[in-house]
Design a protein around this motif. Structure first.
Motif, PDB file in Angstrom:
ATOM      1  N   VAL A  12       0.849  -1.182   0.000  1.00  0.00           N
ATOM      2  CA  VAL A  12       0.000   0.000   0.000  1.00  0.00           C
ATOM      3  C   VAL A  12       0.885   1.233   0.000  1.00  0.00           C
ATOM      4  O   VAL A  12       2.017   1.196   0.504  1.00  0.00           O
ATOM      5  N   GLN A  13       0.388   2.301  -0.561  1.00  0.00           N
ATOM      6  CA  GLN A  13       1.148   3.557  -0.557  1.00  0.00           C
ATOM      7  C   GLN A  13       1.021   4.251   0.793  1.00  0.00           C
ATOM      8  O   GLN A  13       0.034   4.054   1.521  1.00  0.00           O
ATOM      9  N   ALA A  14       1.992   5.060   1.104  1.00  0.00           N
ATOM     10  CA  ALA A  14       1.954   5.847   2.329  1.00  0.00           C
ATOM     11  C   ALA A  14       0.671   6.662   2.375  1.00  0.00           C
ATOM     12  O   ALA A  14       0.243   7.227   1.369  1.00  0.00           O
ATOM     13  N   GLY A  15       0.058   6.682   3.546  1.00  0.00           N
ATOM     14  CA  GLY A  15      -1.213   7.366   3.713  1.00  0.00           C
ATOM     15  C   GLY A  15      -2.414   6.472   3.512  1.00  0.00           C
ATOM     16  O   GLY A  15      -3.551   6.858   3.834  1.00  0.00           O
ATOM     17  N   GLY A  16      -2.177   5.287   2.980  1.00  0.00           N
ATOM     18  CA  GLY A  16      -3.266   4.355   2.719  1.00  0.00           C
ATOM     19  C   GLY A  16      -3.670   3.548   3.929  1.00  0.00           C
ATOM     20  O   GLY A  16      -3.182   3.776   5.048  1.00  0.00           O
ATOM     21  N   SER A  17      -4.567   2.585   3.694  1.00  0.00           N
ATOM     22  CA  SER A  17      -5.122   1.774   4.780  1.00  0.00           C
ATOM     23  C   SER A  17      -5.105   0.297   4.410  1.00  0.00           C
ATOM     24  O   SER A  17      -5.148  -0.064   3.229  1.00  0.00           O
ATOM     25  N   LEU A  18      -5.053  -0.515   5.425  1.00  0.00           N
ATOM     26  CA  LEU A  18      -5.205  -1.963   5.294  1.00  0.00           C
ATOM     27  C   LEU A  18      -5.937  -2.468   6.525  1.00  0.00           C
ATOM     28  O   LEU A  18      -5.847  -1.863   7.602  1.00  0.00           O
ATOM     29  N   ARG A  19      -6.645  -3.595   6.373  1.00  0.00           N
ATOM     30  CA  ARG A  19      -7.240  -4.249   7.522  1.00  0.00           C
ATOM     31  C   ARG A  19      -6.715  -5.681   7.602  1.00  0.00           C
ATOM     32  O   ARG A  19      -6.896  -6.456   6.664  1.00  0.00           O
ATOM     33  N   LEU A  20      -6.097  -5.981   8.712  1.00  0.00           N
ATOM     34  CA  LEU A  20      -5.598  -7.328   8.953  1.00  0.00           C
ATOM     35  C   LEU A  20      -6.626  -8.115   9.765  1.00  0.00           C
ATOM     36  O   LEU A  20      -7.354  -7.544  10.580  1.00  0.00           O
ATOM     37  N   SER A  21      -6.640  -9.419   9.528  1.00  0.00           N
ATOM     38  CA  SER A  21      -7.505 -10.319  10.283  1.00  0.00           C
ATOM     39  C   SER A  21      -6.661 -11.388  10.957  1.00  0.00           C
ATOM     40  O   SER A  21      -5.662 -11.848  10.385  1.00  0.00           O
ATOM     41  N   CYS A  22      -7.076 -11.777  12.148  1.00  0.00           N
ATOM     42  CA  CYS A  22      -6.441 -12.886  12.869  1.00  0.00           C
ATOM     43  C   CYS A  22      -7.547 -13.848  13.250  1.00  0.00           C
ATOM     44  O   CYS A  22      -8.332 -13.577  14.173  1.00  0.00           O
ATOM     45  N   ALA A  23      -7.626 -14.958  12.546  1.00  0.00           N
ATOM     46  CA  ALA A  23      -8.659 -15.956  12.800  1.00  0.00           C
ATOM     47  C   ALA A  23      -8.131 -16.991  13.786  1.00  0.00           C
ATOM     48  O   ALA A  23      -7.088 -17.613  13.537  1.00  0.00           O
ATOM     49  N   ALA A  24      -8.836 -17.164  14.889  1.00  0.00           N
ATOM     50  CA  ALA A  24      -8.404 -18.067  15.951  1.00  0.00           C
ATOM     51  C   ALA A  24      -9.259 -19.325  15.980  1.00  0.00           C
ATOM     52  O   ALA A  24     -10.470 -19.271  15.720  1.00  0.00           O
ATOM     53  N   SER A  25      -8.628 -20.434  16.296  1.00  0.00           N
ATOM     54  CA  SER A  25      -9.359 -21.687  16.462  1.00  0.00           C
ATOM     55  C   SER A  25      -8.588 -22.597  17.405  1.00  0.00           C
ATOM     56  O   SER A  25      -7.375 -22.440  17.574  1.00  0.00           O
ATOM     57  N   GLY A  26      -9.309 -23.527  18.028  1.00  0.00           N
ATOM     58  CA  GLY A  26      -8.671 -24.515  18.886  1.00  0.00           C
ATOM     59  C   GLY A  26      -8.546 -24.114  20.338  1.00  0.00           C
ATOM     60  O   GLY A  26      -7.974 -24.868  21.137  1.00  0.00           O
ATOM     61  N   PHE A  27      -9.044 -22.940  20.702  1.00  0.00           N
ATOM     62  CA  PHE A  27      -9.037 -22.534  22.108  1.00  0.00           C
ATOM     63  C   PHE A  27     -10.243 -21.624  22.337  1.00  0.00           C
ATOM     64  O   PHE A  27     -10.865 -21.139  21.397  1.00  0.00           O
ATOM     65  N   ASN A  28     -10.540 -21.392  23.616  1.00  0.00           N
ATOM     66  CA  ASN A  28     -11.709 -20.592  23.969  1.00  0.00           C
ATOM     67  C   ASN A  28     -11.380 -19.110  23.802  1.00  0.00           C
ATOM     68  O   ASN A  28     -10.792 -18.472  24.662  1.00  0.00           O
ATOM     69  N   PHE A  29     -11.773 -18.589  22.679  1.00  0.00           N
ATOM     70  CA  PHE A  29     -11.443 -17.230  22.255  1.00  0.00           C
ATOM     71  C   PHE A  29     -11.736 -16.197  23.337  1.00  0.00           C
ATOM     72  O   PHE A  29     -10.934 -15.297  23.605  1.00  0.00           O
ATOM     73  N   ASP A  30     -12.881 -16.303  23.987  1.00  0.00           N
ATOM     74  CA  ASP A  30     -13.319 -15.286  24.941  1.00  0.00           C
ATOM     75  C   ASP A  30     -12.429 -15.206  26.183  1.00  0.00           C
ATOM     76  O   ASP A  30     -12.408 -14.184  26.865  1.00  0.00           O
ATOM     77  N   ASP A  31     -11.716 -16.269  26.480  1.00  0.00           N
ATOM     78  CA  ASP A  31     -10.917 -16.311  27.704  1.00  0.00           C
ATOM     79  C   ASP A  31      -9.549 -15.656  27.552  1.00  0.00           C
ATOM     80  O   ASP A  31      -8.853 -15.448  28.544  1.00  0.00           O
ATOM     81  N   TYR A  32      -9.154 -15.363  26.333  1.00  0.00           N
ATOM     82  CA  TYR A  32      -7.793 -14.931  26.060  1.00  0.00           C
ATOM     83  C   TYR A  32      -7.726 -13.450  25.716  1.00  0.00           C
ATOM     84  O   TYR A  32      -8.685 -12.881  25.185  1.00  0.00           O
ATOM     85  N   ALA A  33      -6.596 -12.852  26.005  1.00  0.00           N
ATOM     86  CA  ALA A  33      -6.247 -11.568  25.422  1.00  0.00           C
ATOM     87  C   ALA A  33      -5.489 -11.869  24.120  1.00  0.00           C
ATOM     88  O   ALA A  33      -4.674 -12.801  24.071  1.00  0.00           O
ATOM     89  N   ILE A  34      -5.777 -11.086  23.098  1.00  0.00           N
ATOM     90  CA  ILE A  34      -5.188 -11.333  21.780  1.00  0.00           C
ATOM     91  C   ILE A  34      -4.599 -10.023  21.268  1.00  0.00           C
ATOM     92  O   ILE A  34      -5.209  -8.958  21.437  1.00  0.00           O
ATOM     93  N   GLY A  35      -3.446 -10.133  20.666  1.00  0.00           N
ATOM     94  CA  GLY A  35      -2.807  -8.900  20.224  1.00  0.00           C
ATOM     95  C   GLY A  35      -2.051  -9.047  18.925  1.00  0.00           C
ATOM     96  O   GLY A  35      -1.847 -10.155  18.424  1.00  0.00           O
ATOM     97  N   TRP A  36      -1.627  -7.917  18.411  1.00  0.00           N
ATOM     98  CA  TRP A  36      -0.851  -7.846  17.183  1.00  0.00           C
ATOM     99  C   TRP A  36       0.570  -7.401  17.488  1.00  0.00           C
ATOM    100  O   TRP A  36       0.788  -6.468  18.282  1.00  0.00           O
ATOM    101  N   PHE A  37       1.487  -8.051  16.814  1.00  0.00           N
ATOM    102  CA  PHE A  37       2.897  -7.731  16.905  1.00  0.00           C
ATOM    103  C   PHE A  37       3.424  -7.539  15.487  1.00  0.00           C
ATOM    104  O   PHE A  37       2.803  -7.988  14.524  1.00  0.00           O
ATOM    105  N   ARG A  38       4.571  -6.907  15.391  1.00  0.00           N
ATOM    106  CA  ARG A  38       5.192  -6.773  14.072  1.00  0.00           C
ATOM    107  C   ARG A  38       6.700  -6.825  14.217  1.00  0.00           C
ATOM    108  O   ARG A  38       7.257  -6.545  15.272  1.00  0.00           O
ATOM    109  N   GLN A  39       7.334  -7.225  13.140  1.00  0.00           N
ATOM    110  CA  GLN A  39       8.790  -7.259  13.120  1.00  0.00           C
ATOM    111  C   GLN A  39       9.283  -6.859  11.749  1.00  0.00           C
ATOM    112  O   GLN A  39       8.929  -7.497  10.749  1.00  0.00           O
ATOM    113  N   ALA A  40      10.062  -5.808  11.732  1.00  0.00           N
ATOM    114  CA  ALA A  40      10.674  -5.335  10.495  1.00  0.00           C
ATOM    115  C   ALA A  40      12.069  -5.935  10.371  1.00  0.00           C
ATOM    116  O   ALA A  40      12.683  -6.301  11.379  1.00  0.00           O
ATOM    117  N   PRO A  41      12.584  -6.026   9.157  1.00  0.00           N
ATOM    118  CA  PRO A  41      13.933  -6.590   8.961  1.00  0.00           C
ATOM    119  C   PRO A  41      14.969  -5.856   9.800  1.00  0.00           C
ATOM    120  O   PRO A  41      15.033  -4.625   9.793  1.00  0.00           O
TER     121      PRO A  41
END
Length: 127
Positions: A12-41
């Motif tokens: 995407v170009q600077a100033g633009g937008s994106l929406r990321l999704s994180c689909a969870a399965s195999g555990f009780n979703f409501d019981d957990y805190a869930i977050g996003w992390f990132r790592q650049a080179p």
């Protein structure tokens, strides 16, 4: 099997937008805190946003506050990251993680001892 599947990355170009999704399965979703992390080179992993799906509480790193919004759809066991006003320095691999004991806040964004990590999705912001 536990899965955290991130998707929605792209170029995407600077100033633009994106929406990321994180689909969870195999555990009780409501019981957990869930977050996003990132790592650049060549850089350390950075925790940027987290949410408690059961009550909607959120916490953001200063680097994304006001530009990114984390949300959850509990019926779909999915956490989203709406990223607006993207900058070239947002370029990184983005991935999600979940933890049963840690609550949303600075400790969660440190990322230590997470119960589950997902594979990432690449976000590239061109100038």
């Amino acid at each position: 099997d536990v899965q955290l599947q991130a998707s929605g990355g792209g170029l995407v170009q600077a100033g633009g937008s994106l929406r990321l999704s994180c689909a969870a399965s195999g555990f009780n979703f409501d019981d957990y805190a869930i977050g996003w992390f990132r790592q650049a080179p060549g850089k350390e992993r950075e925790g940027i946003a987290c949410i408690s799906p059961i009550d909607g509480s959120t916490y953001y790193a200063d680097s994304v506050k006001g530009r990114f919004t984390i949300s959850s759809d509990n019926a779909k066991n999915t956490v989203y990251l709406q990223m607006n006003s993207l900058k070239p320095e947002d370029t990184a691999v983005y991935f999600c993680a979940a933890d049963l004991l840690l609550r949303v806040g600075v400790q969660f964004l440190l990322g230590y001892g997470m119960d589950y990590w997902g594979k990432g999705t690449q976000v590239t912001v061109s100038s």
